[in-house]
Structures are given as structure tokens and as C-alpha cells.
Design an enzyme around this catalytic site. Structure first.
Site, mmCIF file in Angstrom:
data_model
loop_
_atom_site.group_PDB
_atom_site.id
_atom_site.type_symbol
_atom_site.label_atom_id
_atom_site.label_comp_id
_atom_site.label_asym_id
_atom_site.label_seq_id
_atom_site.Cartn_x
_atom_site.Cartn_y
_atom_site.Cartn_z
ATOM 1 N N TYR A 7 24.424 95.490 98.761
ATOM 2 C CA TYR A 7 24.616 96.816 98.153
ATOM 3 C C TYR A 7 23.300 97.593 98.144
ATOM 4 C CZ TYR A 7 25.695 100.243 94.488
ATOM 5 O OH TYR A 7 25.871 101.394 93.766
ATOM 6 N N LYS A 11 22.073 100.973 100.485
ATOM 7 C CA LYS A 11 21.585 102.204 99.859
ATOM 8 C C LYS A 11 20.219 102.582 100.418
ATOM 9 C CE LYS A 11 22.027 101.620 95.367
ATOM 10 N NZ LYS A 11 22.158 102.024 93.946
#
Length: 201
Positions: A7, A11
């Protein structure tokens, strides 16, 4: 800039790609790193909306918030009104072009403080349950340094944690019963699916 999860890695990569593309083609690009945005109209069931939404939904289900580790880990959260102001300043001010900014309160709270504040705001007499479990790749502490945003954008957070939680809980208490029931049903289904897969929600 050294992510410990897929994750976080995605990003970071998206941030770098957007800034690179903006510089290469000369269109203004700004990267914001939001720290747990919360407030009225947020999703109550999406696991990516953060711990505040999960705690609120559990409390509305009549269940105590489940707190990982020892509850003393400190996290930053920022009210949606402050996020909107940051976006508008970047859009119209121009001082942040091709830069990266942290958008948070800069005032971390412990997870157990958050859980208790939401319970008070909803008028629910349930103490959080500290489960002592750890989630892989979770950082123990994290909060925003906002000095750069203040210097280049003229932005700083204005909504205090207490004011923000009051705002959120006022919105939650005013939701139509059918909407709350639908949110609770969805939350419980997602929670059960996560448990069945051995995931921590």
C-alpha cells in the site's frame, strides 16, 4: 520514503510518477500526503477510511472498538475541512507546484484516546478492548510535519481533534436509521469476510 507495505509502496510510486509527468510536460502538479482524513460524509465501511471510521461503526453496532498493540501507538488525523482548504490553496495559489506536502494535524493522539473520544461523542458507554495483536507493516507512530505546507502554501490545520470528533459524531447521530443500519450490515459482512480469510480488519 522507505515503505513497509505494498500500500505504501504504490502511494510513493504514484506520487513520483505524477510529479515526474508534471515536470516533463510543464503542467502544475502537487503531491499531498494525507494523514487519516476524517469527517462528515466519509465512508463507514471502507477499510481504507481509517481507524476513526472503524471505531465509530463498531460503536454504532453496540460493539467496543478493538485496539491493536497496547493502544499507546500515536497516529495523526486531519479533518476534511482542513484537507479541502489545502487543496484549494494548491489549486489557486501556485506556491506548491512540483512539491510534496504532508497534510495532517501535526498533533498525534494515541489510538485509545481516539476510541474513547468517539465513544463520548456518540454517547456510547463502551470502553475500547485492547487486543494486543499486531498488524504486519503497521508503523507504531506516525504524524505530519506541516511546516513546509505553511511556508509555501500558507496552509496550517485549524480544526482541533476535539472539534473534529464533535463534528463527525454530530453528523453520525443525525444519519437516517436506514442508512446507519445499511452501514452496520455492510461493516459486519466485511468484518466477517476478513476474519474468515485470517485478516485483521
Amino acid at each position: 520514503l522507505q515503505p513497509t507495505s505494498i500500500y505504501g509502496l504504490t502511494k510513493r510510486d504514484q506520487e513520483e510518477m505524477c510529479l515526474l509527468l508534471g515536470r516533463a510536460h510543464r503542467f502544475p502538479t502537487v503531491a499531498f500526503r494525507y494523514f487519516s482524513v476524517y469527517g462528515p460524509r466519509q465512508s463507514l465501511v471502507n477499510p481504507y477510511t481509517g481507524v476513526i471510521a472503524r471505531f465509530a461503526t463498531r460503536l454504532m453496532c453496540g460493539k467496543p472498538p478493538l485496539v491493536f498493540e497496547d493502544g499507546q501507538q500515536r497516529k495523526d488525523c486531519v479533518h476534511v475541512r482542513d484537507v479541502v482548504r489545502a487543496n484549494l490553496l494548491a489549486l489557486h495559489g501556485g506556491g506548491g507546484d512540483y512539491e510534496t506536502f504532508n497534510i495532517g494535524s501535526g498533533q498525534p493522539k494515541t489510538i485509545i484516546e481516539m476510541a474513547r473520544a468517539i465513544a463520548r461523542g456518540l454517547g456510547v458507554a463502551l470502553e475500547p478492548v485492547v487486543v494486543g495483536k499486531f498488524r504486519a507493516s503497521d508503523a507504531r507512530h506516525g504524524w505530519a510535519g506541516t511546516e513546509k505546507a505553511k511556508r509555501l502554501l500558507g496552509w496550517e490545520p485549524l480544526v482541533s481533534f476535539d472539534e473534529g470528533i464533535f463534528d463527525l459524531c454530530t453528523w453520525l447521530r443525525g444519519l437516517p436509521p436506514a442508512q446507519i443500519e445499511a452501514a452496520i450490515a455492510t461493516f459486519e459482512r466485511v468484518e466477517q469476510e476478513a476474519q474468515a480469510k485470517g485478516l485483521q480488519f
